[in-house]
Design a protein around this motif. Structure first.
Motif, PDB file in Angstrom:
ATOM      1  N   HIS A   1      -7.842   2.832  -3.223  1.00  0.00           N
ATOM      2  CA  HIS A   1      -7.860   1.518  -2.582  1.00  0.00           C
ATOM      3  C   HIS A   1      -7.133   1.586  -1.243  1.00  0.00           C
ATOM      4  CE1 HIS A   1      -9.417  -0.374  -6.233  1.00  0.00           C
ATOM      5  NE2 HIS A   1      -8.535   0.335  -6.909  1.00  0.00           N
ATOM      6  N   SER A   2      -7.794   1.158  -0.194  1.00  0.00           N
ATOM      7  CA  SER A   2      -7.197   1.176   1.135  1.00  0.00           C
ATOM      8  C   SER A   2      -6.329  -0.062   1.345  1.00  0.00           C
ATOM      9  CB  SER A   2      -8.297   1.224   2.199  1.00  0.00           C
ATOM     10  OG  SER A   2      -9.085   0.035   2.139  1.00  0.00           O
ATOM     11  N   ALA A   3      -5.621  -0.084   2.462  1.00  0.00           N
ATOM     12  CA  ALA A   3      -4.800  -1.253   2.795  1.00  0.00           C
ATOM     13  C   ALA A   3      -5.671  -2.490   2.976  1.00  0.00           C
ATOM     14  CB  ALA A   3      -3.988  -0.974   4.058  1.00  0.00           C
ATOM     15  N   GLU A   4      -6.885  -2.300   3.529  1.00  0.00           N
ATOM     16  CA  GLU A   4      -7.803  -3.434   3.680  1.00  0.00           C
ATOM     17  C   GLU A   4      -8.247  -3.962   2.325  1.00  0.00           C
ATOM     18  OE1 GLU A   4      -8.014  -0.575   5.257  1.00  0.00           O
ATOM     19  OE2 GLU A   4      -7.435  -1.207   7.290  1.00  0.00           O
ATOM     20  N   ASP A   5      -8.466  -3.062   1.356  1.00  0.00           N
ATOM     21  CA  ASP A   5      -8.845  -3.488   0.007  1.00  0.00           C
ATOM     22  C   ASP A   5      -7.736  -4.329  -0.623  1.00  0.00           C
ATOM     23  OD1 ASP A   5     -11.219  -2.108   0.272  1.00  0.00           O
ATOM     24  OD2 ASP A   5     -10.428  -0.279  -0.672  1.00  0.00           O
TER      25      ASP A   5
ATOM     26  N   ALA B   1      -5.462  -6.064   0.931  1.00  0.00           N
ATOM     27  CA  ALA B   1      -5.371  -7.357   1.620  1.00  0.00           C
ATOM     28  C   ALA B   1      -6.457  -8.309   1.127  1.00  0.00           C
ATOM     29  CB  ALA B   1      -5.485  -7.151   3.130  1.00  0.00           C
ATOM     30  N   LYS B   2      -7.654  -7.780   0.859  1.00  0.00           N
ATOM     31  CA  LYS B   2      -8.742  -8.621   0.360  1.00  0.00           C
ATOM     32  C   LYS B   2      -8.440  -9.144  -1.041  1.00  0.00           C
ATOM     33  CE  LYS B   2     -13.717  -8.597  -0.491  1.00  0.00           C
ATOM     34  NZ  LYS B   2     -14.975  -7.778  -0.447  1.00  0.00           N
TER      35      LYS B   2
ATOM     36  N   HIS C   1       0.847  -1.189   0.000  1.00  0.00           N
ATOM     37  CA  HIS C   1       0.000   0.000   0.000  1.00  0.00           C
ATOM     38  C   HIS C   1       0.886   1.243   0.000  1.00  0.00           C
ATOM     39  CE1 HIS C   1      -3.154   2.716   2.018  1.00  0.00           C
ATOM     40  NE2 HIS C   1      -3.499   2.521   0.765  1.00  0.00           N
TER      41      HIS C   1
END
Length: 398
Positions: free
Chosen positions: A360-364, A366-367, A275
């Motif tokens: 896009h976030s870090a969670e996005d 990771a998904k 990210h």
């Protein structure tokens, strides 16, 4: 011999045809092109051509050839009754063909196509099956299995390629399988489609129509060389030892100047996404790479191979922090990190070219990485990268 006028030449050609010549031989003897000969013959009252059975020679018809065997025609019910009688008596395909006036290959194919498990050939059943096979237009295979269509659409929404879908169905399904070419035909031929009309956008290239492989595309690498890939140890090339990674950036649109870092392990194809919310300069890339790769055990971070981007100007700090060697590809040679290039192509399903990747976030990330790492890979015999990496970790722990 004086030069013939087109009308006289046509009469010569027609005379040769009436003597029993083929189109090709009559055109050659008359000195006309084959395409012109076909046009002339079609204009001569649309006469039906009588083609010889079982031979490609020229000349008169054999005197002993039955009249009903001189044309290319489908097998009649009488022919099939004769074949059934011959099969029951144990006659060969050649003997049966001679009895019914058909070529032995025609008989052999007919018997092979319609023979029952108990070794019997039944004329009525074979005749009905032939009528069904001749019916046009034939329905597409996917149109007969709407449930399979919905499953294919779900897989393609997750970025699966038609070839991967075909391989997984061949491995897991005991009833219905489908080739990747059938899926492509449903996507590109609108009149035959059983899948969603917009599903072509889920392909890696997102094309609505096919294109030839006329040109390959290369990403330019105009940067000065730092380390050579030729200095890598031989264990990296054969993928026998895990812990060797390939990396690069996926670039967003020009206006956003955004990017996402990608790292792929060569043995397991396990993918890590970096990210980069604050840009993709050398400091930001080094910080993200050190943060993510420190989560791995030491034996799984032996080396990293990168393209010639300025974003890795702080490669010395990365090597020191991770205790891993870092190598750079040769100029204009992205194929030297082919595993990473192929993975980036798969990731374009979620990160479209020209889009703003900073949304896009870090969670996005990771998904997306979890979805890709849980996808079966043909290169791993349809195992997943996550399973392969877990296997490597358990092996090391043991």
């Amino acid at each position: 011999m004086p030069k013939l006028l087109p009308r006289e030449l046509r009469e010569v050609f027609v005379r040769y045809m009436c003597e029993g010549e083929t189109i090709r031989s009559a055109a050659a003897r008359a000195g006309v092109s084959k395409s012109g000969a076909w046009q002339w013959w079609g204009e001569c009252g649309h006469m039906e051509l009588t083609l010889r059975v079982g031979t490609r020679g020229i000349g008169p018809w054999p005197a002993d050839l039955p009249e009903e065997g001189r044309t290319r025609r489908p097998l009649s019910i009488d022919d099939r009754v004769g074949i059934a009688a011959g099969v029951k008596q144990g006659a060969s395909a050649q003997e049966i063909g001679e009895d019914i006036g058909r070529d032995k290959t025609t008989v052999w194919r007919e018997v092979r196509r319609n023979i029952s498990p108990d070794g019997a050939y039944r004329a009525a059943i074979a005749h009905r099956a032939a009528a069904r096979r001749r019916s046009r237009p034939k329905p597409m295979k996917l149109s007969l299995h709407p449930g399979l269509c919905r499953q294919i659409e779900a897989w393609m929404d997750d970025g699966w390629s038609p070839k991967l879908i075909s391989d997984v169905l061949a491995r897991d399904s005991d009833t219905v399988t489908v080739s990747h070419e059938t899926i492509y035909q449903n996507l590109y031929v609108q009149t035959r489609g059983s899948l969603r009309a917009d599903l072509h956008r889920c392909l890696s290239l997102g094309r609505s129509r096919r294109q030839t492989r006329a040109r390959g595309r290369r990403d330019p690498s105009p940067y000065k060389e730092a380390f050579k890939i030729s200095e890598r140890p031989a264990e990296v090339d054969d993928r026998a030892v895990p812990g060797h990674w390939e990396g690069d950036l996926i670039m967003g649109g020009t206006a956003s100047n955004s990017a996402i870092g990608t790292l792929v392990e060569r043995t397991s194809r396990f993918t890590i996404l970096l990210h980069l919310p604050d840009g993709h300069n050398s400091a930001a890339v080094a910080e993200a790479m050190i943060r993510e790769m420190r989560k791995l055990p030491e034996h799984l971070r032996r080396s990293i191979t990168w393209d010639r981007g300025r974003e890795l100007a702080k490669y010395a700090e990365i090597q020191l922090a991770l205790d891993a060697d870092l190598y750079f590809c040769d100029p204009h040679s992205p194929w030297q990190r082919g595993t990473n290039e192929n993975t980036n192509r798969l990731l374009r399903h979620w990160f479209k070219k020209g889009s703003d990747l900073s949304t896009h976030s870090a969670e996005d990330l990771a998904k997306v990485a979890g979805t890709l790492n849980s996808r079966p890979r043909p290169t791993l015999n349809l195992a997943t990268p996550a399973d392969k990496l877990n296997e490597l970790l358990l092996t090391a722990a043991t």
